[in-house]
Design an enzyme around this catalytic site. Structure first.
Site, PDB file in Angstrom:
ATOM      1  N   HIS A  22       0.829  -1.206   0.000  1.00  6.04           N
ATOM      2  CA  HIS A  22       0.000   0.000   0.000  1.00  6.04           C
ATOM      3  C   HIS A  22       0.866   1.260   0.000  1.00  6.04           C
ATOM      4  CE1 HIS A  22      -3.625   2.384   1.014  1.00  6.04           C
ATOM      5  NE2 HIS A  22      -2.755   3.142   1.685  1.00  6.04           N
ATOM      6  N   GLU A  23       1.806   1.309   0.928  1.00  4.26           N
ATOM      7  CA  GLU A  23       2.651   2.501   1.029  1.00  4.26           C
ATOM      8  C   GLU A  23       3.604   2.622  -0.156  1.00  4.26           C
ATOM      9  OE1 GLU A  23       1.879   4.696   3.042  1.00  4.26           O
ATOM     10  OE2 GLU A  23       0.532   3.520   4.304  1.00  4.26           O
ATOM     11  N   HIS A  26       1.901   4.608  -2.837  1.00  3.32           N
ATOM     12  CA  HIS A  26       2.026   6.058  -2.615  1.00  3.32           C
ATOM     13  C   HIS A  26       3.434   6.536  -2.973  1.00  3.32           C
ATOM     14  CE1 HIS A  26      -1.857   6.415  -0.778  1.00  3.32           C
ATOM     15  NE2 HIS A  26      -1.545   5.719   0.306  1.00  3.32           N
TER      16      HIS A  26
END
Length: 452
Positions: A22-23, A26
């Site tokens: 997920h990170e 980003h």
């Protein structure tokens, strides 16, 4: 203790994998958009390990493994030198900020598809949606032992879990279900299961059972495991005997024996117990004895025990070739997303109970159980959790990615960013909503641990 440690370990592994992806979503898009990333952390709190790359980004693994974050250069948080303002997040275009924020949930969606692809290539083993016995509503609707459920409404099902989920969805919507089955003679038939007639307040976790279905793999053979000395069965039955009938009534599974023994005891006098022993079929005369059951209530007993907890071999396998597994994974992702969003809609409208919301304790227990079942099931669990993380993060709640996306959509419409005051108010509201949701999840988790 081993289960507790296993649950903690597999929860840490699961969250570590999902949060990292997920990170990274980003981080990767932020770097592509020219944003300076200060820290990429898996976990919260004090870093246990860290390393800085040539771009000045600190990569860290922190002490509390329940999440993670990517910290970017932003003038709203720190004073930024004039020479670095061009690489600050807040100075990027609104479309770039949307792309950066949306990249996290999208990474989880891509990971879900990849995990399901790997699962289908390996092959996920499960039990077919074959009916072992019916009672009540299901029996009245014409379902019989040996029927294999092929579809519920317009949704095809391959396993008992998929069929159970489809029944549950129809029951929560108070709808009757048109069920297509293949009977023991290989004929396809459609029967109507009147789920709308389930009583108010039915247990949403037990819909198939309340509808009268007993899945075939639930049925354990009535094979004698032990015989108590001095009991009615002593010197008559032996460990290894397979009970076939009690007092002329056929026995297909161990759970049928106790009720039939009660009927025989209430009738009085001896009855015939038919068993298979060493390939021979024997008829033995036996008289039940009055006694007490495990609950302390009067029961008729014969003094035999059956082996429990021995699951039969899997009879269904979902497996595809390397190329065919990709569209299968996309279709499965679509079904899981539809089920998740449908459950959220039902909870918001009151059609489903908020007891369906689970927290970290349930996640840990399911992670451990999935890992014990094999790589295929653990991959499926990770995929489902990754998709859930994607959907939750896209909810329009400030402090979540979806809340930030809502701010940027408003900015696109009005032509200028929201005021700091409006965004701060939104953050407080978001924190309150998130705290309430987490509190409910913990409450449901703890309630599930309390014996009933």
């Amino acid at each position: 203790m081993a289960d507790f440690l296993g649950s903690v370990w597999w929860m840490i592994v699961s969250l570590g994998v999902l949060v990292t992806f997920h990170e990274f979503g980003h981080y990767w898009v932020a770097r592509r958009c020219g944003v300076k990333v200060l820290r990429f952390s898996v976990g919260f709190g004090k870093p246990l390990w860290s390393r800085r790359n040539r771009n000045g980004t600190e990569f860290a693994i922190a002490a509390i493994p329940l999440g993670g974050y990517v910290k970017m250069l932003d003038e709203r948080e720190v004073e930024v030198p004039a020479g670095e303002r061009a690489v600050a997040f807040n100075n990027k275009t609104v479309w770039q900020r949307i792309a950066i924020v949306a990249a996290g949930p999208i990474a989880n969606l891509i990971l879900c598809i990849a995990l399901l692809w790997a699962m289908f290539v390996i092959g996920r083993q499960d039990y077919s949606a074959t009916i072992g016995r019916t009672t009540g509503m299901a029996a009245q609707a014409g379902f019989v032992a040996g029927d294999r459920v092929l579809a519920v409404e317009d949704r095809s099902v391959d396993t008992w879990a998929e069929a159970s989920m489809a029944f549950t969805a129809a029951a929560m919507d108070r709808q009757d279900a048109h069920v297509r089955v293949r009977d023991a003679l290989d004929n396809e038939r459609t029967r109507v299961l009147p789920l709308s007639q389930l009583p108010a307040g039915f247990d949403e976790r037990q819909v198939p059972v309340q509808a009268g279905f007993i899945w075939q793999f639930w049925l354990q053979p009535a094979r004698v495991d032990s015989v108590s000395a001095g009991s009615a069965a002593a010197n008559l039955l032996q460990p290894g005997d397979l009970i076939l009938a009690v007092d002329g009534q056929r026995v297909d599974s161990a759970d049928q024996v106790t009720p039939l023994i009660q009927q025989l005891g209430e009738r009085g006098g001896p009855g015939m117990i038919e068993v298979e022993r060493g390939g021979d079929r024997l008829a033995l005369e036996l008289t039940p004895q009055a006694g007490q059951g495990p609950d302390g209530k009067p029961r008729w007993l014969i003094g035999v025990g059956f082996a429990t907890g021995q699951m039969p071999a899997y009879d269904a396998r979902q497996q595809y070739g390397v190329l065919a597994a990709l569209p299968a994974a996309v279709r499965e992702t679509g079904k899981l997303a539809s089920d998740s969003l449908g459950m959220m809609r039902r909870m918001l409208t009151g059609a489903a109970s908020v007891k369906n919301i689970s927290g970290p304790i349930t996640i840990a227990r399911v992670a451990n159980a999935s890992a014990e079942r094999g790589v295929d099931w653990f991959l499926y669990f990770l995929a489902l959790l990754s998709l859930s993380l994607c959907i939750i993060n896209l909810l329009p709640i400030p402090v979540l990615d979806g809340g930030h996306l809502l701010y940027y959509l408003i900015e696109l419409v009005k032509g200028s960013p929201l005021s700091e005051r409006a965004m701060a108010a939104g953050q407080y509201i978001g924190l309150a909503l998130l705290a309430g949701l987490m509190g409910l999840a913990f409450y449901n988790d703890i309630l599930s641990l309390v014996p009933r």
